[in-house]
Design a protein around this motif. Structure first.
Motif, mmCIF file in Angstrom:
data_model
loop_
_atom_site.group_PDB
_atom_site.id
_atom_site.type_symbol
_atom_site.label_atom_id
_atom_site.label_comp_id
_atom_site.label_asym_id
_atom_site.label_seq_id
_atom_site.Cartn_x
_atom_site.Cartn_y
_atom_site.Cartn_z
ATOM 1 N N ILE A 59 0.838 -1.201 0.000
ATOM 2 C CA ILE A 59 0.000 0.000 0.000
ATOM 3 C C ILE A 59 0.875 1.253 0.000
ATOM 4 O O ILE A 59 0.594 2.231 -0.716
ATOM 5 C CB ILE A 59 -0.950 -0.012 1.215
ATOM 6 C CG1 ILE A 59 -2.002 -1.122 1.050
ATOM 7 C CG2 ILE A 59 -1.631 1.349 1.399
ATOM 8 C CD1 ILE A 59 -2.856 -1.349 2.279
ATOM 9 N N PHE A 60 1.943 1.245 0.802
ATOM 10 C CA PHE A 60 2.861 2.396 0.831
ATOM 11 C C PHE A 60 3.518 2.621 -0.531
ATOM 12 O O PHE A 60 3.651 3.763 -0.988
ATOM 13 C CB PHE A 60 3.943 2.174 1.892
ATOM 14 C CG PHE A 60 3.451 2.281 3.306
ATOM 15 C CD1 PHE A 60 2.477 3.198 3.658
ATOM 16 C CD2 PHE A 60 3.968 1.449 4.303
ATOM 17 C CE1 PHE A 60 2.021 3.302 4.966
ATOM 18 C CE2 PHE A 60 3.525 1.549 5.609
ATOM 19 C CZ PHE A 60 2.541 2.468 5.940
ATOM 20 N N ILE A 61 3.916 1.531 -1.176
ATOM 21 C CA ILE A 61 4.571 1.668 -2.484
ATOM 22 C C ILE A 61 3.590 2.195 -3.526
ATOM 23 O O ILE A 61 3.951 3.032 -4.376
ATOM 24 C CB ILE A 61 5.178 0.317 -2.916
ATOM 25 C CG1 ILE A 61 6.394 0.001 -2.034
ATOM 26 C CG2 ILE A 61 5.595 0.342 -4.389
ATOM 27 C CD1 ILE A 61 6.961 -1.391 -2.225
ATOM 28 N N LEU A 62 2.327 1.755 -3.463
ATOM 29 C CA LEU A 62 1.331 2.293 -4.399
ATOM 30 C C LEU A 62 1.086 3.773 -4.129
ATOM 31 O O LEU A 62 0.901 4.560 -5.071
ATOM 32 C CB LEU A 62 0.023 1.511 -4.285
ATOM 33 C CG LEU A 62 -1.064 1.950 -5.273
ATOM 34 C CD1 LEU A 62 -0.606 1.762 -6.717
ATOM 35 C CD2 LEU A 62 -2.374 1.205 -5.032
ATOM 36 N N ALA A 63 1.099 4.163 -2.854
ATOM 37 C CA ALA A 63 0.955 5.585 -2.520
ATOM 38 C C ALA A 63 2.087 6.387 -3.143
ATOM 39 O O ALA A 63 1.878 7.486 -3.676
ATOM 40 C CB ALA A 63 0.935 5.767 -0.999
ATOM 41 N N TRP A 64 3.304 5.849 -3.069
ATOM 42 C CA TRP A 64 4.449 6.510 -3.725
ATOM 43 C C TRP A 64 4.212 6.652 -5.225
ATOM 44 O O TRP A 64 4.457 7.723 -5.796
ATOM 45 C CB TRP A 64 5.724 5.706 -3.487
ATOM 46 C CG TRP A 64 6.816 6.031 -4.474
ATOM 47 C CD1 TRP A 64 7.518 7.198 -4.559
ATOM 48 C CD2 TRP A 64 7.303 5.185 -5.527
ATOM 49 N NE1 TRP A 64 8.420 7.130 -5.601
ATOM 50 C CE2 TRP A 64 8.310 5.918 -6.210
ATOM 51 C CE3 TRP A 64 7.001 3.898 -5.942
ATOM 52 C CZ2 TRP A 64 9.001 5.382 -7.303
ATOM 53 C CZ3 TRP A 64 7.682 3.370 -7.023
ATOM 54 C CH2 TRP A 64 8.671 4.109 -7.687
ATOM 55 N N MET A 65 3.741 5.598 -5.856
ATOM 56 C CA MET A 65 3.501 5.654 -7.298
ATOM 57 C C MET A 65 2.466 6.715 -7.648
ATOM 58 O O MET A 65 2.636 7.490 -8.596
ATOM 59 C CB MET A 65 3.049 4.280 -7.808
ATOM 60 C CG MET A 65 4.120 3.210 -7.736
ATOM 61 S SD MET A 65 3.589 1.618 -8.401
ATOM 62 C CE MET A 65 3.503 2.031 -10.152
ATOM 63 N N ASN A 66 1.390 6.774 -6.864
ATOM 64 C CA ASN A 66 0.339 7.762 -7.140
ATOM 65 C C ASN A 66 0.854 9.187 -6.953
ATOM 66 O O ASN A 66 0.580 10.078 -7.778
ATOM 67 C CB ASN A 66 -0.863 7.515 -6.232
ATOM 68 C CG ASN A 66 -1.654 6.279 -6.624
ATOM 69 O OD1 ASN A 66 -1.614 5.839 -7.776
ATOM 70 N ND2 ASN A 66 -2.379 5.703 -5.677
ATOM 71 N N LEU A 67 1.588 9.414 -5.872
ATOM 72 C CA LEU A 67 2.090 10.761 -5.594
ATOM 73 C C LEU A 67 3.160 11.174 -6.604
ATOM 74 O O LEU A 67 3.143 12.313 -7.105
ATOM 75 C CB LEU A 67 2.659 10.823 -4.173
ATOM 76 C CG LEU A 67 1.648 10.680 -3.036
ATOM 77 C CD1 LEU A 67 2.360 10.572 -1.693
ATOM 78 C CD2 LEU A 67 0.676 11.851 -3.020
ATOM 79 N N SER A 68 4.077 10.279 -6.897
ATOM 80 C CA SER A 68 5.137 10.624 -7.842
ATOM 81 C C SER A 68 4.575 10.830 -9.247
ATOM 82 O O SER A 68 5.056 11.692 -9.996
ATOM 83 C CB SER A 68 6.222 9.541 -7.855
ATOM 84 O OG SER A 68 5.700 8.297 -8.260
ATOM 85 N N GLY A 134 8.048 0.422 -12.106
ATOM 86 C CA GLY A 134 6.973 1.387 -11.878
ATOM 87 C C GLY A 134 7.429 2.815 -12.118
ATOM 88 O O GLY A 134 6.663 3.645 -12.626
ATOM 89 N N TYR A 135 8.675 3.109 -11.782
ATOM 90 C CA TYR A 135 9.209 4.460 -12.017
ATOM 91 C C TYR A 135 9.241 4.785 -13.508
ATOM 92 O O TYR A 135 8.966 5.923 -13.903
ATOM 93 C CB TYR A 135 10.612 4.581 -11.431
ATOM 94 C CG TYR A 135 11.265 5.914 -11.736
ATOM 95 C CD1 TYR A 135 11.006 7.029 -10.937
ATOM 96 C CD2 TYR A 135 12.105 6.077 -12.838
ATOM 97 C CE1 TYR A 135 11.575 8.261 -11.229
ATOM 98 C CE2 TYR A 135 12.671 7.300 -13.136
ATOM 99 C CZ TYR A 135 12.406 8.391 -12.330
ATOM 100 O OH TYR A 135 12.953 9.616 -12.634
ATOM 101 N N THR A 136 9.573 3.805 -14.324
ATOM 102 C CA THR A 136 9.677 4.070 -15.766
ATOM 103 C C THR A 136 8.338 4.438 -16.381
ATOM 104 O O THR A 136 8.296 4.994 -17.482
ATOM 105 C CB THR A 136 10.244 2.848 -16.520
ATOM 106 O OG1 THR A 136 9.307 1.754 -16.453
ATOM 107 C CG2 THR A 136 11.577 2.414 -15.950
ATOM 108 N N TYR A 137 7.249 4.136 -15.684
ATOM 109 C CA TYR A 137 5.919 4.440 -16.224
ATOM 110 C C TYR A 137 5.741 5.938 -16.484
ATOM 111 O O TYR A 137 5.323 6.353 -17.566
ATOM 112 C CB TYR A 137 4.842 3.922 -15.262
ATOM 113 C CG TYR A 137 3.447 4.376 -15.615
ATOM 114 C CD1 TYR A 137 2.868 4.026 -16.827
ATOM 115 C CD2 TYR A 137 2.697 5.159 -14.729
ATOM 116 C CE1 TYR A 137 1.588 4.451 -17.156
ATOM 117 C CE2 TYR A 137 1.423 5.575 -15.040
ATOM 118 C CZ TYR A 137 0.868 5.219 -16.260
ATOM 119 O OH TYR A 137 -0.391 5.650 -16.575
ATOM 120 N N GLN A 138 6.065 6.772 -15.489
ATOM 121 C CA GLN A 138 5.916 8.217 -15.641
ATOM 122 C C GLN A 138 7.207 8.979 -15.399
ATOM 123 O O GLN A 138 7.307 10.152 -15.761
ATOM 124 C CB GLN A 138 4.852 8.758 -14.666
ATOM 125 C CG GLN A 138 3.446 8.219 -14.873
ATOM 126 C CD GLN A 138 2.750 8.800 -16.080
ATOM 127 O OE1 GLN A 138 3.251 8.695 -17.193
ATOM 128 N NE2 GLN A 138 1.604 9.416 -15.875
#
Length: 300
Positions: A59-68, A134-138
């Protein structure tokens, strides 16, 4: 479409709810649930502490993805009309960036704790690979989501990687059943992202984002929805007949009304942004209920 930074017709509470996106966190929960359910089906045991720790880390990692993603999108201008962007709501890109990094650190810390308990750093390696992908996505300079391959990244991260990691966290081994089950979760997760593009074609075009819907057009994109949904149930039935899944996983067919609702809604309103914009939440409901029932089949 307006270019103002605030939407007067929306209350602040609704904007914040849309920005935080609580329903979307089922994307982090379902892979952990299904991977753990498969592990339980095969071992008849579950380590509750590891399950909870890895669930929170996900959940924390998904929060990072959404915020970033909000931060990275603000840099391209694609979110100029997105009133519920956290960057637009707070007006502080730096705050959102570092808050996202804090969530990433917590997610990696949780995964590291499991690795330390088990004296096995395989899980942590899987998580780090998932984060990098996941970082490479955006994230710059990659921004692969702008090239129309976001759904593929989503499938890999929340399908094979996430489900296999959850299974491994319980068993410290690999499973063909877990890997096969991850296909179902990967498809439903990618479907959420696919549906999120229908209402923002103009913004995507303006920012140079070649999403699948930009490439295909909304009409052709809508025609793919029943195929995506059909694969979920057809593959579950196939793998059940082949003996890879227990017959109880056919409980997933109880989620079929959500697939029908999603198909009809998108096909009816695919070219009407205001009406089709909520289709991603129908896709979230499909993802949640299909994943919950699918995993329950393994537990039973």
């Amino acid at each position: 479409m307006t270019t103002k930074s605030v939407a007067p017709s929306n209350s602040a509470n609704k904007l914040w709810f849309a920005a935080i996106k609580p329903p979307m966190y089922s994307v982090a929960v379902m892979p952990v649930w299904v991977g753990t359910a498969v592990a339980f089906a095969e071992t008849r045991a579950i380590n509750t502490a590891i399950f909870i720790t890895y669930l929170l880390a996900s959940i924390f990692i998904l929060a990072w993805m959404n915020l970033s993603n909000d931060v990275f999108d603000s840099e391209t201008g694609i979110d100029a009309n997105k009133h519920h962007s956290l960057v637009n709501l707070t007006g502080d890109k730096s705050l959102i960036f570092w808050l996202g990094n804090a969530f990433l650190a917590l997610g990696i810390l949780g995964s590291s704790a499991i690795a330390w308990w088990q004296k096995d750093f395989t899980l942590l390696a899987i998580v780090l690979v998932g984060c990098a992908l996941g970082y490479t996505y955006q994230g710059p300079p990659f921004r692969l989501g702008y090239q129309g391959v976001g759904e593929i990244i989503c499938f890999i991260c929340f399908g094979p990687l996430a489900v296999s990691a959850a299974y491994y966290s319980q068993t410290q081994s690999w499973s063909s059943t877990s890997l096969t089950a991850s296909i179902i979760i990967g498809i439903t997760t990618s479907l959420i992202l696919f549906c999120s593009h229908f209402h923002q074609v103009k913004d995507d075009l303006a920012a140079g984002k070649r999403s699948p819907i930009v490439r295909l057009g909304t009409a052709r994109g809508a025609q793919l929805i029943p195929w995506f949904c059909g694969f979920i149930y057809a593959l579950t039935l196939l793998f059940t007949l082949l003996g890879l899944f227990p017959i109880q996983t056919l409980l997933i067919f109880a989620s079929l009304p959500f697939a029908i609702q999603l198909t009809r809604h998108v096909q009816a309103y695919h070219n009407q942004p205001d009406k089709v914009s909520n289709c991603k939440f129908i896709a979230v409901a499909l993802h949640f209920w299909s994943g919950l029932l699918f995993g329950l089949g393994f537990v039973l």
